[in-house]
Design a protein around this motif. Structure first.
Motif: not given
Length: 136
Positions: A75-80, A110-121, A123-127
């Motif tokens: 996770t960082n400012k460009d994660t999405t 399927s549709e893509t599910q995003f789970d962006i972590a709330p703080s930097n460093a 892990l964030s996921f797109a399933d």
């Protein structure tokens, strides 16, 4: 090199190898809980969810193999945008009109599910749920 003794294994190995065209860091069945320090990022994680036999004719059968494919980034400012790029590249990889393996007949996402972590460093996921019709 895909195994010839187990056709399901051959499909899975071909899928993982094909996904390496998007990210060389593609792993099968890897549990990413955020605690692993050895996971190089970004990564693509592949998990087999199910195999269902849909039709049989003699020795040949049509199966539907379901996978969960996760794009993972720190996770960082460009994660999405990183996750969007990875998932778009995964979808495009399978819409070229060419089969990733001769046994694959039809692929659905399927549709893509995003789970962006709330703080930097963290892990964030797109399933992506991927369903592949194969004839073995």
């Amino acid at each position: 090199m895909p195994s010839t003794s187990n056709p399901e294994r051959q499909i899975i190995e071909s899928l993982v190898e094909h996904l390496k065209l998007v990210s060389e860091n593609t792993l099968l069945g890897y549990s990413a809980t955020g605690q692993e320090q050895d996971l190089d990022l970004p990564a693509i994680l592949v998990q087999l969810e199910s195999i269902n036999e849909e039709q049989r004719q003699g020795q040949r059968a049509k199966y539907r193999m379901a996978f969960n494919i996760s794009a993972v980034a720190k996770t960082n400012k460009d994660t999405t945008y990183t996750l969007l790029d990875l998932t778009r590249s995964i979808r495009e990889l399978f819409t070229t009109g060419q089969r990733f393996t001769p046994e694959a007949r039809n692929i659905q996402f399927s549709e893509t599910q995003f789970d962006i972590a709330p703080s930097n460093a963290h892990l964030s996921f797109a399933d992506l749920q991927v369903s592949i019709e194969v004839v073995l």
